[in-house]
Design a protein around this motif. Structure first.
Motif, short mmCIF file in Angstrom:
data_model
loop_
_atom_site.label_atom_id
_atom_site.label_comp_id
_atom_site.label_asym_id
_atom_site.label_seq_id
_atom_site.Cartn_x
_atom_site.Cartn_y
_atom_site.Cartn_z
N TYR A 1 3.82 16.53 10.78
CA TYR A 1 2.90 15.41 10.61
C TYR A 1 3.62 14.21 10.00
N PHE A 2 4.45 14.48 9.00
CA PHE A 2 5.14 13.39 8.32
C PHE A 2 6.35 12.91 9.11
N ALA A 3 6.91 13.80 9.94
CA ALA A 3 7.96 13.35 10.86
C ALA A 3 7.38 12.35 11.86
N GLU A 4 6.17 12.60 12.34
CA GLU A 4 5.52 11.65 13.23
C GLU A 4 5.22 10.34 12.50
N GLN B 1 14.56 15.35 -3.28
CA GLN B 1 15.51 14.53 -2.49
C GLN B 1 16.14 15.38 -1.38
N ASP B 2 16.54 16.60 -1.76
CA ASP B 2 17.18 17.50 -0.78
C ASP B 2 16.21 17.88 0.33
N LYS B 3 14.96 18.17 -0.03
CA LYS B 3 13.96 18.58 0.98
C LYS B 3 13.71 17.46 1.99
N ILE B 4 13.55 16.25 1.48
CA ILE B 4 13.27 15.12 2.38
C ILE B 4 14.46 14.85 3.28
N GLU B 5 15.66 14.94 2.73
CA GLU B 5 16.86 14.75 3.56
C GLU B 5 16.96 15.85 4.61
N GLU B 6 16.66 17.08 4.23
CA GLU B 6 16.75 18.21 5.15
C GLU B 6 15.77 18.09 6.31
N HIS B 7 14.54 17.71 6.03
CA HIS B 7 13.50 17.71 7.06
C HIS B 7 13.32 16.38 7.78
N PHE B 8 13.74 15.29 7.12
CA PHE B 8 13.50 13.97 7.71
C PHE B 8 14.76 13.13 7.86
N GLY B 9 15.91 13.69 7.46
CA GLY B 9 17.19 13.07 7.78
C GLY B 9 17.65 11.93 6.90
N LYS B 10 16.89 11.61 5.85
CA LYS B 10 17.29 10.49 5.01
C LYS B 10 16.91 10.74 3.56
N ARG B 11 17.85 10.45 2.68
CA ARG B 11 17.62 10.63 1.25
C ARG B 11 16.87 9.41 0.69
N PRO B 12 15.74 9.61 0.04
CA PRO B 12 14.95 8.46 -0.40
C PRO B 12 15.65 7.63 -1.48
N ALA B 13 15.37 6.33 -1.45
CA ALA B 13 15.85 5.43 -2.50
C ALA B 13 14.77 5.16 -3.54
N LEU B 14 13.50 5.49 -3.21
CA LEU B 14 12.39 5.24 -4.12
C LEU B 14 11.80 6.56 -4.61
N PHE B 15 11.39 6.56 -5.87
CA PHE B 15 10.83 7.75 -6.51
C PHE B 15 9.64 7.33 -7.38
N LEU C 1 0.84 -1.19 0.00
CA LEU C 1 0.00 0.00 0.00
C LEU C 1 0.88 1.24 0.00
N THR C 2 0.63 2.14 -0.94
CA THR C 2 1.41 3.38 -1.06
C THR C 2 0.46 4.57 -1.13
N MET C 3 0.90 5.70 -0.54
CA MET C 3 0.08 6.92 -0.51
C MET C 3 0.87 8.09 -1.06
N ASP C 4 0.25 8.85 -1.95
CA ASP C 4 0.94 9.93 -2.66
C ASP C 4 0.52 11.32 -2.22
N ASP C 5 1.42 12.24 -2.48
CA ASP C 5 1.24 13.69 -2.37
C ASP C 5 1.41 14.22 -0.95
N GLY C 6 0.38 14.13 -0.11
CA GLY C 6 0.48 14.62 1.26
C GLY C 6 -0.48 15.74 1.59
N ALA C 7 -1.53 15.94 0.78
CA ALA C 7 -2.44 17.05 1.01
C ALA C 7 -3.20 16.91 2.33
N GLU C 8 -3.75 15.74 2.60
CA GLU C 8 -4.53 15.51 3.82
C GLU C 8 -3.62 15.04 4.94
N LYS C 9 -3.72 15.70 6.07
CA LYS C 9 -2.86 15.37 7.22
C LYS C 9 -3.77 14.98 8.38
#
Length: 318
Positions: A178-181, A215-229, A140-148
């Motif tokens: 929200y996404f950090a949680e 990639q840079d934003k996710i690493e900056e805010h969540f500490g890890k560079r994604p491997a999936l795109f 199961l995968t969820m896209d975008d992030g509009a609803e929190k």
């Protein structure tokens, strides 16, 4: 390209004491074995080791006690908790438990028909809609992030249902917390570009900004560079895959079905699920669906469970 649709117990048996010859002759007349105490009490063979709980029992143990299968017990407890959570959250059935992930991840290749012309010799990230496995699992995968929706975090945690998020910064930048949680709860945060554009319509430089910028934003805010795109709308070209690879992307999962609160949209000819299929849904709510994320979860889990599948964690297989 437009898409079309993982000691042996060692104990020394006690010897009977050796009696003197004269004593042996004496007791022979009584048809009695040589008594431990030297009297005429019949011999009682001593146990090889003391009974549990009696003095000396610990010393008599030869080797460690049998190991407890802690993982099996943990899974049993998780499923019991899931039974309670399924009732709480109004699921039609208790979700099935996914099997243990493989010790070695399967080899992922680009799905036939999803290749880039002229790039056969390039080692580009594979594009796929299904993970090769014989297990009756889906992802199961969820896209975008509009609803929190905080209810989603509680629901998925209590049900112990894994899912993967593919984030676009323009949708999440008003509430990174929200996404950090979500990440703290075990969800992997992946790349879905900064602004969700149609990538094949952009120059290489513009695509680089969208993909590597996220990639840079996710690493900056969540500490890890994604491997999936995941490219928006499932559309990509050669530049998309080359640029994604250049900034750390290892694989490009698309989807085989899409979930909504009241129906499923199928991408395969037989309109069904298959082992290893990836299911797409979105972070949406009342304004888009006239329903909640919890409603979507209830519906997709009914579909998945009715068909005899469990939801597994994508990153354990890719």
């Amino acid at each position: 390209m437009q898409t079309v649709r993982q000691n042996e117990k060692f104990s020394v048996k006690p010897h009977r004491p050796v009696c003197a010859l004269a004593a042996a002759l004496l007791v022979a007349a009584l048809a009695s074995g040589c008594a431990d105490g030297g009297g005429d009490t019949p011999v009682r063979e001593q146990p090889a080791s003391p009974a549990a709980g009696r003095p000396g029992a610990a010393a008599a143990q030869a080797g460690p006690a049998p190991a407890v299968d802690s993982r099996a017990e943990e899974r049993k407890q998780q499923q019991a908790a899931r039974v309670v959570a399924a009732k709480k959250w109004g699921l039609a059935q208790v979700p099935l438990a996914a099997p243990e992930p493989p010790a070695q991840k399967p080899r992922i290749t680009t799905r036939e028909g999803f290749e880039i012309d002229g790039a056969e010799d390039e080692d580009l990230p594979p594009v796929f809609t299904t993970v090769p496995t014989k297990e009756r699992i889906v992802f199961l995968t969820m896209d975008d992030g509009a609803e929190k929706d905080p209810e989603l975090l509680r629901m998925m945690t209590e049900l112990n249902i894994p899912y993967s998020a593919f984030l676009s910064d323009y949708e999440v930048n008003d509430d990174y917390g929200y996404f950090a949680e979500m990440q703290k709860r075990g969800v992997t945060l992946n790349n879905h570009t900064l602004n969700h554009p149609y990538l094949p319509g952009l120059s290489a430089a513009e695509q680089r900004e969208e993909i590597c910028g996220e990639q840079d934003k996710i690493e900056e805010h969540f500490g890890k560079r994604p491997a999936l795109f995941r490219p928006p709308y499932g559309n990509y070209n050669g530049d998309t895959l080359r640029i994604a690879k250049s900034c750390g992307v290892k694989a490009v999962p698309l989807w085989a079905a899409e979930a909504f609160p009241d129906h499923m949209e199928w991408r395969e000819w037989d309109q069904d699920l298959h082992p290893g299929d990836i299911i797409l849904t979105h972070f949406r709510g009342q304004s888009d669906w006239d329903a909640s994320m919890a409603d979507m979860v209830r519906h997709v889990m009914k579909t998945v469970t009715d068909k005899g599948y469990a939801v597994a964690r994508l990153e354990d297989y890719v």
